[in-house]
Design an enzyme around this catalytic site. Structure first.
Site, mmCIF file in Angstrom:
data_model
loop_
_atom_site.group_PDB
_atom_site.id
_atom_site.type_symbol
_atom_site.label_atom_id
_atom_site.label_comp_id
_atom_site.label_asym_id
_atom_site.label_seq_id
_atom_site.Cartn_x
_atom_site.Cartn_y
_atom_site.Cartn_z
ATOM 1 N N THR A 188 0.815 -1.216 0.000
ATOM 2 C CA THR A 188 0.000 0.000 0.000
ATOM 3 C C THR A 188 0.843 1.258 0.000
ATOM 4 O O THR A 188 0.455 2.276 -0.575
ATOM 5 C CB THR A 188 -0.951 0.000 1.215
ATOM 6 O OG1 THR A 188 -1.864 -1.085 1.094
ATOM 7 C CG2 THR A 188 -1.734 1.294 1.319
ATOM 8 N N TYR A 208 -8.098 0.665 -3.591
ATOM 9 C CA TYR A 208 -6.985 1.195 -4.367
ATOM 10 C C TYR A 208 -6.158 0.047 -4.946
ATOM 11 O O TYR A 208 -6.414 -1.129 -4.665
ATOM 12 C CB TYR A 208 -6.111 2.090 -3.489
ATOM 13 C CG TYR A 208 -5.670 1.413 -2.215
ATOM 14 C CD1 TYR A 208 -4.558 0.583 -2.189
ATOM 15 C CD2 TYR A 208 -6.399 1.580 -1.038
ATOM 16 C CE1 TYR A 208 -4.170 -0.065 -1.033
ATOM 17 C CE2 TYR A 208 -6.016 0.928 0.130
ATOM 18 C CZ TYR A 208 -4.900 0.118 0.121
ATOM 19 O OH TYR A 208 -4.534 -0.525 1.275
ATOM 20 N N SER A 236 1.209 -7.562 -0.613
ATOM 21 C CA SER A 236 1.853 -8.517 0.305
ATOM 22 C C SER A 236 1.044 -9.780 0.559
ATOM 23 O O SER A 236 1.591 -10.752 1.091
ATOM 24 C CB SER A 236 2.202 -7.839 1.633
ATOM 25 O OG SER A 236 1.047 -7.562 2.396
ATOM 26 N N THR A 281 1.083 -4.213 4.276
ATOM 27 C CA THR A 281 0.814 -4.462 5.696
ATOM 28 C C THR A 281 0.193 -5.831 5.986
ATOM 29 O O THR A 281 0.275 -6.308 7.115
ATOM 30 C CB THR A 281 -0.113 -3.379 6.267
ATOM 31 O OG1 THR A 281 -1.335 -3.361 5.527
ATOM 32 C CG2 THR A 281 0.552 -2.011 6.201
ATOM 33 N N ASP A 282 -0.410 -6.468 4.980
ATOM 34 C CA ASP A 282 -1.126 -7.717 5.253
ATOM 35 C C ASP A 282 -0.231 -8.812 5.817
ATOM 36 O O ASP A 282 -0.664 -9.610 6.650
ATOM 37 C CB ASP A 282 -1.821 -8.222 3.989
ATOM 38 C CG ASP A 282 -3.056 -7.419 3.643
ATOM 39 O OD1 ASP A 282 -3.469 -6.577 4.465
ATOM 40 O OD2 ASP A 282 -3.627 -7.629 2.552
ATOM 41 N N LYS A 329 -1.012 -7.453 13.045
ATOM 42 C CA LYS A 329 -1.996 -6.512 12.512
ATOM 43 C C LYS A 329 -3.330 -6.765 13.210
ATOM 44 O O LYS A 329 -3.840 -7.885 13.204
ATOM 45 C CB LYS A 329 -2.135 -6.684 11.001
ATOM 46 C CG LYS A 329 -2.975 -5.604 10.332
ATOM 47 C CD LYS A 329 -2.929 -5.721 8.807
ATOM 48 C CE LYS A 329 -3.684 -4.571 8.159
ATOM 49 N NZ LYS A 329 -3.633 -4.629 6.671
ATOM 50 N N GLU A 374 -4.639 -28.357 27.078
ATOM 51 C CA GLU A 374 -5.865 -28.856 26.445
ATOM 52 C C GLU A 374 -5.635 -30.137 25.655
ATOM 53 O O GLU A 374 -6.570 -30.682 25.068
ATOM 54 C CB GLU A 374 -6.458 -27.777 25.537
ATOM 55 C CG GLU A 374 -6.989 -26.571 26.274
ATOM 56 C CD GLU A 374 -8.128 -26.932 27.212
ATOM 57 O OE1 GLU A 374 -8.972 -27.772 26.839
ATOM 58 O OE2 GLU A 374 -8.156 -26.391 28.341
#
Length: 362
Positions: free
Chosen positions: A45, A59, A92, A125-126, A198, A319
């Protein structure tokens, strides 16, 4: 100084500049008083463009080249001697193991040069958090490596790319950042590559380190650190990818109500060497999923129990009886980061006891 605006991108002046190469000239390491910082661009981005100056969703990512990013923030020249290199140009979500291997090798090659003091990587950023952790485990230098991105494209009125890039270059050139591992710098905050994630789909403050907290702030172009990573990284890492052309296949199986083993069995059939189970709660295994994981382990697939929750330590033998099942607990790593560590671990060993030690070490 504003970033690249939509109007600038469409002007005849911009087209003319590109045609004569004005935007392609790379600054040289000229000022001996300033640190030398390489900017490696991968797209994202921060290099994206929108239809209008108010387009902040919908975008197109990865459109602007590294030299244009540098030229758009002339203040960079006041804090460092910068050079740019376009490693690749992608959104990304398209990041692959091959991209990571190429990027890690290039970073190590550059940091071995005496005239390179630090590296900034521009990134979507992903998957910033995944790339950051991969480099944290495979870059063997104490010199700063800073990954930076943006939540708004370069053409937006309120683009966050310029200040993020300025802060990242300042951080990469700072002696205070030496030895702290791979860092992620956005929104005036410094986070550790191992811990950051994120947390919001679209806001500028999306990158957080839940519970453990960020490392510090960027203010006035200077880093202010308040804590540092304690898990092994970079110079202390045992993982060497310099001679690797590929990484073992590791896939993630998600836990949810009424789940089944269909995806798990498909991954195993497709050749998975490891499986991360992103379980509910403390990594719980459903009655439908548990037999499939046991079968996969019997076939030699390494199973790591993680959690979809996002916070907390996953309790070994909590667990599930990990000792009896020969499973590995992910500690505090989320599923996507557990996958990265398991891939690298499998380049060295398939012994689950040794791999468990790695999860408590890195």
């Amino acid at each position: 100084m504003s970033f690249i605006s939509a109007r600038w991108l469409t002007t005849p002046l911009f087209a003319a500049a590109c045609s004569v190469g004005l935007l392609a000239s790379s600054p040289s390491f000229a000022d001996e008083k300033l640190p030398n910082v390489m900017i490696l661009a991968t797209g994202g981005t921060i290099a994206g463009t929108g239809a209008t100056s108010t387009t902040t969703v919908g975008y197109t990512a990865a459109k602007i080249g590294v030299e244009q990013l540098i030229e758009a923030v002339p203040e960079l020249k006041k804090v460092a001697n910068v050079k740019g290199e376009q490693v690749f140009q992608i959104a990304s979500e398209n990041m692959t193991n091959d991209h990571w291997l190429k990027l890690s090798k290039r970073v190590n090659e550059l940091l071995a040069k005496p005239d390179v003091d630090g590296i900034v990587i521009t990134h979507g950023t992903d998957t910033i958090e995944e790339t950051a952790y991969f480099l944290d485990l495979t870059v063997h230098s104490a010199k700063p490596v800073v990954i930076v991105g943006a939540m708004r494209p370069a053409t937006a009125i309120s683009a966050d790319g310029p200040i993020n890039l300025y802060n990242a270059v300042s951080l990469a050139g700072s002696k205070d950042a030496v030895g702290k591992g791979v860092l992620v710098a956005l929104n005036d905050q410094i986070n550790a590559g191992r811990d950051v994630t994120k947390t919001n789909t679209s806001t500028a403050d999306t990158f957080r380190t839940p519970e453990l907290g960020m490392l510090g702030y960027m203010q006035g172009g200077l880093p202010h650190f308040y804590r540092q990573p304690v898990r092994k990284h970079t110079t202390e890492s045992e993982f060497d990818v310099s001679k690797l052309d590929s990484l073992p296949q590791v896939d993630i199986v998600y836990g949810y109500a009424n789940n089944n083993r269909i995806a798990l069995d498909a991954f195993v059939k497709a050749g998975a060497k490891g499986i991360i189970h992103a379980g509910v709660g403390d990594g719980s295994l459903s009655n439908a999923m548990k037999p499939g994981l046991i079968d996969a382990r019997k076939d030699g697939v390494v199973i790591v129990r993680s959690s979809r929750v996002g916070n907390g330590i996953l309790a070994r033998n909590g667990e599930a009886n990990d000792d009896e099942l020969d499973f590995v607990a992910s500690d505090t790593l989320n599923p996507q980061k557990a996958r990265i560590l398991l891939m690298l671990a499998l380049t060295k060993t398939s012994d689950t006891k040794a791999i468990q030690k790695m999860f408590y070490t890195y």
